[in-house]
Each structure stands twice: as structure tokens, then as C-alpha cells.
Design an enzyme around this catalytic site. Structure first.
Site, PDB file in Angstrom:
ATOM      1  N   LYS A 115       0.823  -1.214   0.000  1.00 21.33           N
ATOM      2  CA  LYS A 115       0.000   0.000   0.000  1.00 21.33           C
ATOM      3  C   LYS A 115       0.849   1.253   0.000  1.00 21.33           C
ATOM      4  CE  LYS A 115      -4.462  -1.471   1.680  1.00 21.33           C
ATOM      5  NZ  LYS A 115      -5.563  -1.253   2.617  1.00 21.33           N
ATOM      6  N   LYS A 197      -5.981 -12.340  -8.315  1.00 20.25           N
ATOM      7  CA  LYS A 197      -7.230 -12.406  -7.569  1.00 20.25           C
ATOM      8  C   LYS A 197      -8.252 -11.400  -8.128  1.00 20.25           C
ATOM      9  CE  LYS A 197      -8.656 -11.465  -2.830  1.00 20.25           C
ATOM     10  NZ  LYS A 197      -8.215 -11.185  -1.464  1.00 20.25           N
ATOM     11  N   LYS A 200     -11.742  -5.682  -6.110  1.00 16.89           N
ATOM     12  CA  LYS A 200     -12.700  -4.594  -6.264  1.00 16.89           C
ATOM     13  C   LYS A 200     -12.036  -3.332  -6.778  1.00 16.89           C
ATOM     14  CE  LYS A 200     -12.967  -4.219  -1.213  1.00 16.89           C
ATOM     15  NZ  LYS A 200     -13.802  -3.995  -0.061  1.00 16.89           N
TER      16      LYS A 200
END
Ligand code: TRP
Length: 334
Positions: A115, A197, A200
Site C-alpha cells: 500500500k 485475484k 474490487k
């Protein structure tokens, strides 16, 4: 234990649009787990502000996620579903636990590294101590089990380390939680890159099925799903795209891999993709209908938000008061 039941805690962030991966990997299983455990399911909005959010948007998404929890089948009387920000104990316990967590431990967290690479202009202290807040979430309710995806295992590990450290100084204060990994097949991959994966936050809208996608969109996205040129419907490593579609089909239908391979033996990819798309649409349509109905019933949702925040607050305070006493804060004068 609450009423002889083991305690379960999990949470989801309201950022981005929830995908089929979130539904099959988490929400759908949460519903099943709610018979066996005393469950706390939080909309973890405190976590969301570790990256910059638009306030109105965040509020709206949090409300939608709360509504979706119910639309997906979580009974809000049996399960405590609530906003993390409505229970101040999360932030209070997080502060205390920060004082029992080492910089070195947090520096090793792979999610922090990812992040901070992604948000290089805003590497704030909250992003760094995110796992400590997560530990507070879990320990506040004395959770025995925490259903999470593989990417969160490191955070459960640090939670266990912090709790063990605290207990070794002050006695048995916290239950040491266990991660709960769903059954195999629950990890849904991107439709455009089946080695990644389903996310979203994927930039390509064709890569993910969103829970709000209508039937035509769902079927169209499955039609475009990346497969291979082998032309047979078999579950194996050489065919990650087809294997992902089999996983989705089996999660929707409850069939086994063998049954699915047999059903589609000799059939083309087009037929198979259509069948997967239709069964996903059939599964999501009732959730969407319920979501729309619930969204109109403001008073009902408001009532649930209020009651469950009180319930969560009651259990959270029990742990928090104990912890505050252990570390030496003065007793409250009544
Ligand atoms: N970090 C989790 C995620 O991004 C969400 C989360 C926050 C969580 N607190 C939690 C999950 C506590 C399980 C338990 O998926």
C-alpha cells in the site's frame, strides 16, 4: 464464549464495489457460519481512512455495505453487524496495543509495503499501524475465529503475537484467535487475468463481476472471460481461466469438480461460459432485489445500526475496561 458459542469476528471495508469474489469468498460463507458461532461482522470504516476518501462517498458506501450484509442473508438479530466507528473501543484499544507492538514487526507487513508503494504521496502513520487496529477489532470481542482471505493471514499472526505478549505480562486477558480459511475453491480469480485475484479495485471492469451488475452485464463479462486454446473443460494448472470458471460454477451450484467436468464433457467454452454466467446471475438476482427493498426502508436499517452498535459496544467495553485496569489507568468514579 457467549451463550456457549465460540465467538467469530470479521470485517470488510466499504471502499470499491464488492465483487463476486467478496461474495463467494466471504459473505456467502459468513451466512453459513452464523449458526455455529456468535458473530460480529463490522463495516471497518476506521480502516478505510488510511487512504484518502471522499467523505460523502465513504458514508454512502458504508451504508450500502451494511445493507448488503443483510441482503446477502446475514440475520441482523442473530449477528452483530455494525460500523466500527460507532464503537469507540476499537480506537481506544488500538492505542493501548500500539504500545505493545514493535516497529520492526509492523515493518515486515507485506500489505503495508504494497500500500505504501501504491500511495507513495500519503504514507501515513495510520497505514503503518493498520494491523494494530485490526488486532484491536479482533481482541476486543475475545474472538476465537476470524474468517479471512490468505492475504490477511499475516495480520492474524501479528494479532496473535500482540495478544500473547500482552497476556504474558498481565495474565489471561485476551483469547488467542485462530484464522479461519474458507473451503478450497473460494478464491475467485480475475476474469481477464486468471493468475490474479478478482479485486474490487481492478481498473478493467471486465475483470470483475460486481454484486450490482445486472444479468446482461454478468453474462457478457463471462462471455469475454479469458480462457485458453485447449478446448476442454478440465480443472488443472494449465487452464487457470477454465479452472476459475469451474470454481465459480461449483461455488454457485454446490457440484463437485468431477460432476462439472462430466456435465460439460465434449461441450464448447461458449456453452460453459453461458452456463456459469446464468448461474451467477440466478444467485445474485435475489440478493439485488432484497438490497433494493432494504435500501428503501430507512427506519429498519437505522434501527439495526443503533441496536447492533449498542450490542457491540457492550462486549467491547467489557474487554476495554479490563485492559485499562491491567495497564494501570485509574478506576472510574461513579
Ligand atoms: N483488513 C481486512 C481486509 O482488508 C479487513 C479487516 C479489518 C478485518 N479488521 C478486521 C478482517 C478484523 C478480519 C478481522 O480484508
Amino acid at each position: 464464549m457467549i451463550d456457549d458459542k465460540k465467538i467469530l469476528f470479521s470485517g470488510m471495508q466499504a471502499t470499491g464495489s464488492l465483487t463476486l469474489g467478496n461474495y463467494l469468498g466471504a459473505l456467502k460463507n459468513w451466512v453459513t457460519l452464523s449458526d455455529e458461532y456468535e458473530c460480529f461482522y463490522s463495516v471497518v470504516d476506521l480502516h478505510s481512512i488510511t487512504v484518502r476518501q471522499d467523505p460523502a462517498e465513504l458514508r454512502k458506501k458504508a451504508r450500502n455495505l451494511m445493507t448488503l450484509y443483510i441482503a446477502a442473508g446475514l440475520d441482523p438479530v442473530k449477528n452483530c453487524i455494525y460500523y466500527q466507528s460507532h464503537v469507540s473501543g476499537h480506537a481506544e484499544l488500538a492505542w493501548i496495543l500500539n504500545c505493545f507492538t514493535y516497529m520492526g514487526e509492523l515493518n515486515r507487513m507485506t500489505q503495508f509495503k504494497d500500500k505504501s508503494a501504491k500511495h507513495a504521496d500519503n504514507i501515513n502513520a495510520g497505514l503503518f499501524t493498520y494491523p494494530v487496529l485490526m488486532a484491536a477489532d479482533i481482541l476486543l470481542y475475545q474472538a476465537d475465529v476470524v474468517p479471512v482471505g490468505k492475504d490477511q493471514l499475516q495480520h492474524i499472526e501479528i494479532t496473535r503475537d500482540i495478544a500473547t505478549r500482552f497476556n504474558s505480562i498481565y495474565g489471561d486477558v485476551f483469547t488467542i484467535p485462530e484464522p479461519y480459511l474458507g473451503k478450497a475453491g473460494a478464491k475467485i480469480m480475475s476474469l481477464q487475468d486468471p493468475t490474479k485475484k478478482m479485486s474490487k479495485s481492478d481498473e478493467n471492469p471486465n475483470a470483475s463481476i460486481y454484486l450490482t451488475d445486472d444479468r446482461d452485464t454478468i453474462i457478457r463479462k463471462f462471455k469475454r472471460a479469458v480462457t485458453d486454446s485447449l478446448g476442454c473443460i478440465k480443472y488443472n494448472e494449465e487452464q487457470p481461466g477454465i479452472s476459475n470458471l469451474i470454481d465459480i460454477y461449483r461455488a454457485c451450484t454446490g457440484m463437485t469438480v468431477e460432476e462439472i467436468e462430466k456435465e460439460f464433457d465434449g461441450k464448447g467454452y461458449g456453452d460453459f461460459k453461458l452456463a456459469v454466467g446464468e448461474c451467477v446471475a440466478d444467485m445474485l438476482t435475489p440478493v439485488q432485489t432484497r438490497f433494493d427493498e432494504l435500501s428503501k426502508d430507512k427506519a429498519y436499517i437505522d434501527g439495526i445500526i443503533k441496536e447492533n452498535a449498542e450490542k457491540a459496544g457492550y462486549y467491547a467495553n467489557k474487554t476495554l475496561r479490563k485492559v485499562q485496569k491491567k495497564v494501570g489507568f485509574p478506576e472510574r468514579v461513579r
